[in-house]
Design a protein around this motif. Structure first.
Motif, PDB file in Angstrom:
ATOM      1  N   LYS A  22       0.832  -1.201   0.000  1.00 31.71           N
ATOM      2  CA  LYS A  22       0.000   0.000   0.000  1.00 31.71           C
ATOM      3  C   LYS A  22       0.873   1.260   0.000  1.00 31.71           C
ATOM      4  O   LYS A  22       2.009   1.248   0.490  1.00 31.71           O
ATOM      5  N   VAL A  23       0.322   2.338  -0.520  1.00 34.55           N
ATOM      6  CA  VAL A  23       1.005   3.630  -0.540  1.00 34.55           C
ATOM      7  C   VAL A  23       1.307   4.069   0.893  1.00 34.55           C
ATOM      8  O   VAL A  23       0.468   3.952   1.778  1.00 34.55           O
ATOM      9  N   GLY A  24       2.537   4.536   1.125  1.00 34.79           N
ATOM     10  CA  GLY A  24       2.951   4.991   2.443  1.00 34.79           C
ATOM     11  C   GLY A  24       3.666   3.946   3.266  1.00 34.79           C
ATOM     12  O   GLY A  24       4.202   4.260   4.326  1.00 34.79           O
ATOM     13  N   ASP A  25       3.707   2.706   2.792  1.00 33.92           N
ATOM     14  CA  ASP A  25       4.383   1.630   3.530  1.00 33.92           C
ATOM     15  C   ASP A  25       5.847   1.515   3.130  1.00 33.92           C
ATOM     16  O   ASP A  25       6.204   1.778   1.984  1.00 33.92           O
ATOM     17  N   THR A  26       6.675   1.106   4.080  1.00 36.73           N
ATOM     18  CA  THR A  26       8.080   0.816   3.826  1.00 36.73           C
ATOM     19  C   THR A  26       8.276  -0.679   3.998  1.00 36.73           C
ATOM     20  O   THR A  26       7.840  -1.255   4.992  1.00 36.73           O
ATOM     21  N   VAL A  27       8.920  -1.306   3.016  1.00 36.95           N
ATOM     22  CA  VAL A  27       9.138  -2.754   3.044  1.00 36.95           C
ATOM     23  C   VAL A  27      10.603  -3.062   2.754  1.00 36.95           C
ATOM     24  O   VAL A  27      11.350  -2.215   2.292  1.00 36.95           O
ATOM     25  N   LYS A  28      10.993  -4.300   3.035  1.00 36.86           N
ATOM     26  CA  LYS A  28      12.362  -4.754   2.776  1.00 36.86           C
ATOM     27  C   LYS A  28      12.319  -5.866   1.735  1.00 36.86           C
ATOM     28  O   LYS A  28      11.480  -6.755   1.798  1.00 36.86           O
ATOM     29  N   VAL A  29      13.252  -5.817   0.796  1.00 36.18           N
ATOM     30  CA  VAL A  29      13.312  -6.805  -0.286  1.00 36.18           C
ATOM     31  C   VAL A  29      13.829  -8.131   0.257  1.00 36.18           C
ATOM     32  O   VAL A  29      14.869  -8.185   0.918  1.00 36.18           O
ATOM     33  N   LEU A  30      13.072  -9.212  -0.013  1.00 35.25           N
ATOM     34  CA  LEU A  30      13.502 -10.558   0.375  1.00 35.25           C
ATOM     35  C   LEU A  30      14.264 -11.233  -0.760  1.00 35.25           C
ATOM     36  O   LEU A  30      15.315 -11.807  -0.550  1.00 35.25           O
ATOM     37  N   LYS A  31      13.675 -11.184  -1.992  1.00 37.32           N
ATOM     38  CA  LYS A  31      14.352 -11.772  -3.145  1.00 37.32           C
ATOM     39  C   LYS A  31      13.722 -11.301  -4.438  1.00 37.32           C
ATOM     40  O   LYS A  31      12.599 -10.792  -4.457  1.00 37.32           O
ATOM     41  N   LEU A  32      14.457 -11.459  -5.524  1.00 39.99           N
ATOM     42  CA  LEU A  32      13.976 -11.114  -6.863  1.00 39.99           C
ATOM     43  C   LEU A  32      13.679 -12.408  -7.598  1.00 39.99           C
ATOM     44  O   LEU A  32      14.509 -13.318  -7.628  1.00 39.99           O
ATOM     45  N   THR A  33      12.496 -12.481  -8.216  1.00 39.06           N
ATOM     46  CA  THR A  33      12.105 -13.721  -8.881  1.00 39.06           C
ATOM     47  C   THR A  33      12.221 -13.641 -10.395  1.00 39.06           C
ATOM     48  O   THR A  33      11.941 -14.603 -11.075  1.00 39.06           O
ATOM     49  N   GLY A  34      12.642 -12.500 -10.929  1.00 38.23           N
ATOM     50  CA  GLY A  34      12.768 -12.345 -12.387  1.00 38.23           C
ATOM     51  C   GLY A  34      13.871 -13.205 -12.959  1.00 38.23           C
ATOM     52  O   GLY A  34      14.695 -13.769 -12.246  1.00 38.23           O
ATOM     53  N   GLU A  35      13.902 -13.296 -14.289  1.00 41.90           N
ATOM     54  CA  GLU A  35      14.914 -14.094 -14.980  1.00 41.90           C
ATOM     55  C   GLU A  35      15.728 -13.209 -15.922  1.00 41.90           C
ATOM     56  O   GLU A  35      15.199 -12.257 -16.493  1.00 41.90           O
ATOM     57  N   GLY A  36      16.993 -13.556 -16.113  1.00 42.14           N
ATOM     58  CA  GLY A  36      17.845 -12.943 -17.118  1.00 42.14           C
ATOM     59  C   GLY A  36      17.913 -11.431 -17.094  1.00 42.14           C
ATOM     60  O   GLY A  36      18.149 -10.826 -16.049  1.00 42.14           O
ATOM     61  N   PRO A  37      17.702 -10.793 -18.275  1.00 45.87           N
ATOM     62  CA  PRO A  37      17.871  -9.340 -18.383  1.00 45.87           C
ATOM     63  C   PRO A  37      16.889  -8.538 -17.519  1.00 45.87           C
ATOM     64  O   PRO A  37      17.221  -7.453 -17.063  1.00 45.87           O
ATOM     65  N   VAL A  38      15.711  -9.078 -17.266  1.00 49.61           N
ATOM     66  CA  VAL A  38      14.733  -8.372 -16.425  1.00 49.61           C
ATOM     67  C   VAL A  38      15.259  -8.272 -14.998  1.00 49.61           C
ATOM     68  O   VAL A  38      15.246  -7.203 -14.386  1.00 49.61           O
ATOM     69  N   LYS A  39      15.754  -9.370 -14.470  1.00 44.73           N
ATOM     70  CA  LYS A  39      16.314  -9.385 -13.114  1.00 44.73           C
ATOM     71  C   LYS A  39      17.525  -8.462 -13.031  1.00 44.73           C
ATOM     72  O   LYS A  39      17.679  -7.716 -12.070  1.00 44.73           O
ATOM     73  N   ARG A  40      18.373  -8.476 -14.042  1.00 41.08           N
ATOM     74  CA  ARG A  40      19.565  -7.624 -14.078  1.00 41.08           C
ATOM     75  C   ARG A  40      19.158  -6.148 -14.070  1.00 41.08           C
ATOM     76  O   ARG A  40      19.752  -5.334 -13.375  1.00 41.08           O
ATOM     77  N   ARG A  41      18.133  -5.778 -14.841  1.00 38.56           N
ATOM     78  CA  ARG A  41      17.676  -4.388 -14.897  1.00 38.56           C
ATOM     79  C   ARG A  41      17.163  -3.929 -13.531  1.00 38.56           C
ATOM     80  O   ARG A  41      17.466  -2.818 -13.088  1.00 38.56           O
ATOM     81  N   ILE A  42      16.416  -4.792 -12.855  1.00 39.48           N
ATOM     82  CA  ILE A  42      15.905  -4.454 -11.521  1.00 39.48           C
ATOM     83  C   ILE A  42      17.072  -4.251 -10.547  1.00 39.48           C
ATOM     84  O   ILE A  42      17.091  -3.295  -9.771  1.00 39.48           O
ATOM     85  N   MET A  43      18.054  -5.121 -10.611  1.00 45.09           N
ATOM     86  CA  MET A  43      19.226  -5.000  -9.737  1.00 45.09           C
ATOM     87  C   MET A  43      20.032  -3.743 -10.060  1.00 45.09           C
ATOM     88  O   MET A  43      20.548  -3.081  -9.159  1.00 45.09           O
ATOM     89  N   ASP A  44      20.129  -3.389 -11.334  1.00 44.29           N
ATOM     90  CA  ASP A  44      20.856  -2.182 -11.735  1.00 44.29           C
ATOM     91  C   ASP A  44      20.191  -0.912 -11.209  1.00 44.29           C
ATOM     92  O   ASP A  44      20.845   0.115 -11.058  1.00 44.29           O
ATOM     93  N   MET A  45      18.892  -0.971 -10.950  1.00 44.11           N
ATOM     94  CA  MET A  45      18.166   0.175 -10.383  1.00 44.11           C
ATOM     95  C   MET A  45      18.424   0.306  -8.882  1.00 44.11           C
ATOM     96  O   MET A  45      17.933   1.242  -8.262  1.00 44.11           O
ATOM     97  N   GLY A  46      19.160  -0.613  -8.300  1.00 42.97           N
ATOM     98  CA  GLY A  46      19.483  -0.548  -6.876  1.00 42.97           C
ATOM     99  C   GLY A  46      18.576  -1.381  -5.997  1.00 42.97           C
ATOM    100  O   GLY A  46      18.654  -1.309  -4.772  1.00 42.97           O
ATOM    101  N   ILE A  47      17.707  -2.167  -6.607  1.00 45.97           N
ATOM    102  CA  ILE A  47      16.790  -3.006  -5.835  1.00 45.97           C
ATOM    103  C   ILE A  47      17.425  -4.383  -5.673  1.00 45.97           C
ATOM    104  O   ILE A  47      17.426  -5.191  -6.594  1.00 45.97           O
ATOM    105  N   THR A  48      18.018  -4.608  -4.504  1.00 44.76           N
ATOM    106  CA  THR A  48      18.675  -5.875  -4.208  1.00 44.76           C
ATOM    107  C   THR A  48      18.176  -6.383  -2.858  1.00 44.76           C
ATOM    108  O   THR A  48      17.482  -5.670  -2.130  1.00 44.76           O
ATOM    109  N   LYS A  49      18.522  -7.617  -2.520  1.00 44.54           N
ATOM    110  CA  LYS A  49      18.092  -8.231  -1.262  1.00 44.54           C
ATOM    111  C   LYS A  49      18.508  -7.357  -0.080  1.00 44.54           C
ATOM    112  O   LYS A  49      19.640  -6.895  -0.002  1.00 44.54           O
TER     113      LYS A  49
END
Length: 72
Positions: free
Chosen positions: A7-34
């Protein structure tokens, strides 16, 4: 739970990324890591994209990509 379900206004912590290949790499390049904290700022009027704060900067993420980010 994934980032798309947070929900809007919530703060959460990343547990894991489930994407594959270039999609997962792009998400990680944006600074979203475990262990990264994400604050959900707002959601666009039609629900896509989601605006978040990650590592001190603002980022817009598509719902399809947000669904690949598992959070707690």
């Amino acid at each position: 739970m994934n980032l798309k379900e947070v929900k809007v206004g919530d703060t959460v912590k990343v547990l894991k990324l489930t994407g594959e290949g270039p999609v997962k790499r792009r998400i990680m390049d944006m600074g979203i890591t475990k262990g990264t904290e994400i604050f959900v700022r707002k959601v666009a009027p039609l629900g896509d994209p989601i605006e978040i704060n990650v590592r001190g900067y603002e980022l817009s993420v598509r719902k399809a990509d947000a669904a690949m980010i598992e959070v707690e």
